[in-house]
Design a protein around this motif. Structure first.
Motif, PDB file in Angstrom:
ATOM      1  N   ALA A  25      69.726  78.823  16.577  1.00 27.15           N
ATOM      2  CA  ALA A  25      70.827  79.516  17.256  1.00 27.15           C
ATOM      3  C   ALA A  25      70.850  79.209  18.752  1.00 27.15           C
ATOM      4  O   ALA A  25      71.911  79.206  19.382  1.00 27.15           O
ATOM      5  CB  ALA A  25      70.702  81.023  17.032  1.00 27.15           C
ATOM      6  N   GLN A  26      69.688  78.928  19.309  1.00 26.83           N
ATOM      7  CA  GLN A  26      69.588  78.581  20.725  1.00 26.83           C
ATOM      8  C   GLN A  26      69.946  77.117  21.000  1.00 26.83           C
ATOM      9  O   GLN A  26      69.975  76.698  22.156  1.00 26.83           O
ATOM     10  CB  GLN A  26      68.160  78.848  21.231  1.00 26.83           C
ATOM     11  CG  GLN A  26      67.785  80.323  21.278  1.00 26.83           C
ATOM     12  CD  GLN A  26      66.293  80.531  21.544  1.00 26.83           C
ATOM     13  OE1 GLN A  26      65.495  79.594  21.482  1.00 26.83           O
ATOM     14  NE2 GLN A  26      65.925  81.765  21.851  1.00 26.83           N
ATOM     15  N   GLY A  27      70.173  76.354  19.930  1.00 20.69           N
ATOM     16  CA  GLY A  27      70.531  74.961  20.097  1.00 20.69           C
ATOM     17  C   GLY A  27      69.359  74.025  20.282  1.00 20.69           C
ATOM     18  O   GLY A  27      69.538  72.885  20.753  1.00 20.69           O
ATOM     19  N   ARG A  28      68.155  74.486  19.912  1.00 22.20           N
ATOM     20  CA  ARG A  28      66.996  73.604  20.029  1.00 22.20           C
ATOM     21  C   ARG A  28      67.171  72.415  19.075  1.00 22.20           C
ATOM     22  O   ARG A  28      67.645  72.588  17.945  1.00 22.20           O
ATOM     23  CB  ARG A  28      65.716  74.350  19.677  1.00 22.20           C
ATOM     24  CG  ARG A  28      65.342  75.474  20.619  1.00 22.20           C
ATOM     25  CD  ARG A  28      64.931  74.969  21.991  1.00 22.20           C
ATOM     26  NE  ARG A  28      64.357  76.035  22.797  1.00 22.20           N
ATOM     27  CZ  ARG A  28      63.048  76.193  23.021  1.00 22.20           C
ATOM     28  NH1 ARG A  28      62.187  75.328  22.505  1.00 22.20           N
ATOM     29  NH2 ARG A  28      62.612  77.194  23.766  1.00 22.20           N
ATOM     30  N   PRO A  29      66.748  71.208  19.494  1.00 23.10           N
ATOM     31  CA  PRO A  29      66.890  70.047  18.619  1.00 23.10           C
ATOM     32  C   PRO A  29      65.853  70.000  17.501  1.00 23.10           C
ATOM     33  O   PRO A  29      66.037  69.311  16.505  1.00 23.10           O
ATOM     34  CB  PRO A  29      66.695  68.862  19.576  1.00 23.10           C
ATOM     35  CG  PRO A  29      65.788  69.401  20.645  1.00 23.10           C
ATOM     36  CD  PRO A  29      66.212  70.837  20.821  1.00 23.10           C
ATOM     37  N   ALA A  30      64.747  70.748  17.682  1.00 23.77           N
ATOM     38  CA  ALA A  30      63.679  70.694  16.685  1.00 23.77           C
ATOM     39  C   ALA A  30      62.807  71.933  16.786  1.00 23.77           C
ATOM     40  O   ALA A  30      62.733  72.593  17.825  1.00 23.77           O
ATOM     41  CB  ALA A  30      62.819  69.440  16.889  1.00 23.77           C
ATOM     42  N   ALA A  55      58.998  73.658   3.832  1.00 26.14           N
ATOM     43  CA  ALA A  55      60.160  73.987   4.659  1.00 26.14           C
ATOM     44  C   ALA A  55      60.377  72.969   5.773  1.00 26.14           C
ATOM     45  O   ALA A  55      61.295  73.125   6.577  1.00 26.14           O
ATOM     46  CB  ALA A  55      59.979  75.375   5.268  1.00 26.14           C
ATOM     47  N   CYS A  56      59.548  71.914   5.812  1.00 23.69           N
ATOM     48  CA  CYS A  56      59.623  70.919   6.881  1.00 23.69           C
ATOM     49  C   CYS A  56      60.340  69.655   6.413  1.00 23.69           C
ATOM     50  O   CYS A  56      60.224  69.257   5.258  1.00 23.69           O
ATOM     51  CB  CYS A  56      58.219  70.546   7.359  1.00 23.69           C
ATOM     52  SG  CYS A  56      57.282  71.931   8.055  1.00 23.69           S
ATOM     53  N   ASP A  57      61.074  69.042   7.338  1.00 23.45           N
ATOM     54  CA  ASP A  57      61.713  67.756   7.038  1.00 23.45           C
ATOM     55  C   ASP A  57      60.685  66.630   7.013  1.00 23.45           C
ATOM     56  O   ASP A  57      60.796  65.699   6.211  1.00 23.45           O
ATOM     57  CB  ASP A  57      62.783  67.439   8.087  1.00 23.45           C
ATOM     58  CG  ASP A  57      63.877  68.492   8.124  1.00 23.45           C
ATOM     59  OD1 ASP A  57      64.414  68.803   7.043  1.00 23.45           O
ATOM     60  OD2 ASP A  57      64.186  69.001   9.211  1.00 23.45           O
ATOM     61  N   VAL A  58      59.719  66.711   7.909  1.00 21.24           N
ATOM     62  CA  VAL A  58      58.631  65.727   7.960  1.00 21.24           C
ATOM     63  C   VAL A  58      57.327  66.462   8.251  1.00 21.24           C
ATOM     64  O   VAL A  58      57.320  67.514   8.895  1.00 21.24           O
ATOM     65  CB  VAL A  58      58.858  64.642   9.043  1.00 21.24           C
ATOM     66  CG1 VAL A  58      60.001  63.737   8.680  1.00 21.24           C
ATOM     67  CG2 VAL A  58      59.075  65.264  10.411  1.00 21.24           C
ATOM     68  N   VAL A  59      56.220  65.904   7.764  1.00 20.55           N
ATOM     69  CA  VAL A  59      54.899  66.474   8.019  1.00 20.55           C
ATOM     70  C   VAL A  59      54.030  65.389   8.650  1.00 20.55           C
ATOM     71  O   VAL A  59      53.897  64.287   8.104  1.00 20.55           O
ATOM     72  CB  VAL A  59      54.248  66.984   6.717  1.00 20.55           C
ATOM     73  CG1 VAL A  59      52.817  67.462   6.989  1.00 20.55           C
ATOM     74  CG2 VAL A  59      55.073  68.119   6.117  1.00 20.55           C
ATOM     75  N   MET A 109      69.024  70.678  12.987  1.00 21.31           N
ATOM     76  CA  MET A 109      67.758  70.829  13.698  1.00 21.31           C
ATOM     77  C   MET A 109      66.622  70.265  12.854  1.00 21.31           C
ATOM     78  O   MET A 109      66.532  70.558  11.667  1.00 21.31           O
ATOM     79  CB  MET A 109      67.490  72.301  14.017  1.00 21.31           C
ATOM     80  CG  MET A 109      66.273  72.521  14.887  1.00 21.31           C
ATOM     81  SD  MET A 109      65.995  74.279  15.267  1.00 21.31           S
ATOM     82  CE  MET A 109      65.537  74.892  13.656  1.00 21.31           C
ATOM     83  N   LYS A 110      65.766  69.494  13.470  1.00 18.53           N
ATOM     84  CA  LYS A 110      64.646  68.872  12.765  1.00 18.53           C
ATOM     85  C   LYS A 110      63.493  69.859  12.643  1.00 18.53           C
ATOM     86  O   LYS A 110      63.125  70.535  13.622  1.00 18.53           O
ATOM     87  CB  LYS A 110      64.178  67.639  13.546  1.00 18.53           C
ATOM     88  CG  LYS A 110      63.267  66.707  12.744  1.00 18.53           C
ATOM     89  CD  LYS A 110      64.066  65.849  11.806  1.00 18.53           C
ATOM     90  CE  LYS A 110      63.222  64.713  11.233  1.00 18.53           C
ATOM     91  NZ  LYS A 110      63.995  63.869  10.307  1.00 18.53           N
ATOM     92  N   ARG A 111      62.931  69.967  11.452  1.00 20.68           N
ATOM     93  CA  ARG A 111      61.771  70.829  11.209  1.00 20.68           C
ATOM     94  C   ARG A 111      60.565  69.928  10.994  1.00 20.68           C
ATOM     95  O   ARG A 111      60.491  69.213   9.993  1.00 20.68           O
ATOM     96  CB  ARG A 111      62.024  71.731  10.003  1.00 20.68           C
ATOM     97  CG  ARG A 111      63.120  72.770  10.254  1.00 20.68           C
ATOM     98  CD  ARG A 111      63.611  73.393   8.962  1.00 20.68           C
ATOM     99  NE  ARG A 111      64.551  74.483   9.193  1.00 20.68           N
ATOM    100  CZ  ARG A 111      65.835  74.310   9.476  1.00 20.68           C
ATOM    101  NH1 ARG A 111      66.353  73.093   9.556  1.00 20.68           N
ATOM    102  NH2 ARG A 111      66.626  75.356   9.679  1.00 20.68           N
TER     103      ARG A 111
END
Length: 204
Positions: free
Chosen positions: A104-109, A125-129, A1-3
């Motif tokens: 857990a809900q399967g959200r992509p991001a 905690a983010c992959d991209v800002v 999941m993308k953060r």
């Protein structure tokens, strides 16, 4: 999941960018809303704040009085630092809880929306800002229209926040919102976000 972290000054158009992420299936976490919900409903955070700042920050019903708390901390840098240290910890715990739930809900991001994303440490905690920026005059007009406040107060709000250079230095991506039609800006936001989320959705 993308953060994905979304930040930028008030009036820049973060809500429009977030709408694009919602269209792509992302769960949005509004850090400011989380903070206010915790002030209202978190007994442990209220107890810590009362222990640090005294019972004078509570109203007659025992809830945190935001104005009273502000009166204590905004004239005292050390007190403000203590407030941030206490509240950021609880806000981050709730962000982590919502992030795990979205995964857990399967959200992509998941998108974390916060003006103080960088200063609070939430950006870590983010992959991209992504920083959303707009010209000062555009922001002033938007704030006045949105909140029904005077131009002088709107300018004071704008001047009190971090400048564009701060966001350019700390964000991996910048979305410039020059005041064009919101649909055009949202389309540009979609063009930036979609490849990231499609990449995740395709399991690559």
């Amino acid at each position: 999941m993308k953060r994905i972290g979304i930040t930028g000054p008030t009036g820049a158009g973060k809500t429009t960018a977030l709408n694009a992420l919602v269209c792509l299936g992302a769960h949005v976490i509004d850090a400011d809303r989380v903070y206010h919900q915790l002030l209202e409903g978190s007994a442990p955070m209220r107890a810590e704040l009362t222990a640090r700042f005294g019972p004078g920050i509570l109203d007659s019903a025992g809830r945190v009085d935001r104005k009273a708390l502000g009166g204590v901390v905004f004239a005292d840098p050390a007190a403000l630092a203590d407030l941030n240290a206490i509240t950021h910890r609880y806000v981050m715990e709730e962000i982590q809880r919502q992030t795990a739930q979205a995964e857990a809900q399967g959200r992509p991001a998941v998108a974390i929306d916060a003006i103080a994303l960088i200063e609070s440490g939430a950006a870590d905690a983010c992959d991209v800002v992504v920083g959303v920026l707009a010209p000062k005059e555009v922001r002033v007009c938007r704030i006045m229209a949105r909140e029904g406040i005077s131009e002088a107060y709107a300018r004071k709000r704008v001047d009190a926040q971090q400048g564009d250079d701060f966001f350019r230095a700390h964000c991996g991506y910048i979305l410039e919102n020059g005041g064009e039609d919101p649909a055009e800006f949202e389309a540009r936001a979609l063009a930036l976000f979609a490849p990231w989320i499609e990449h995740i959705s395709n399991g690559k």
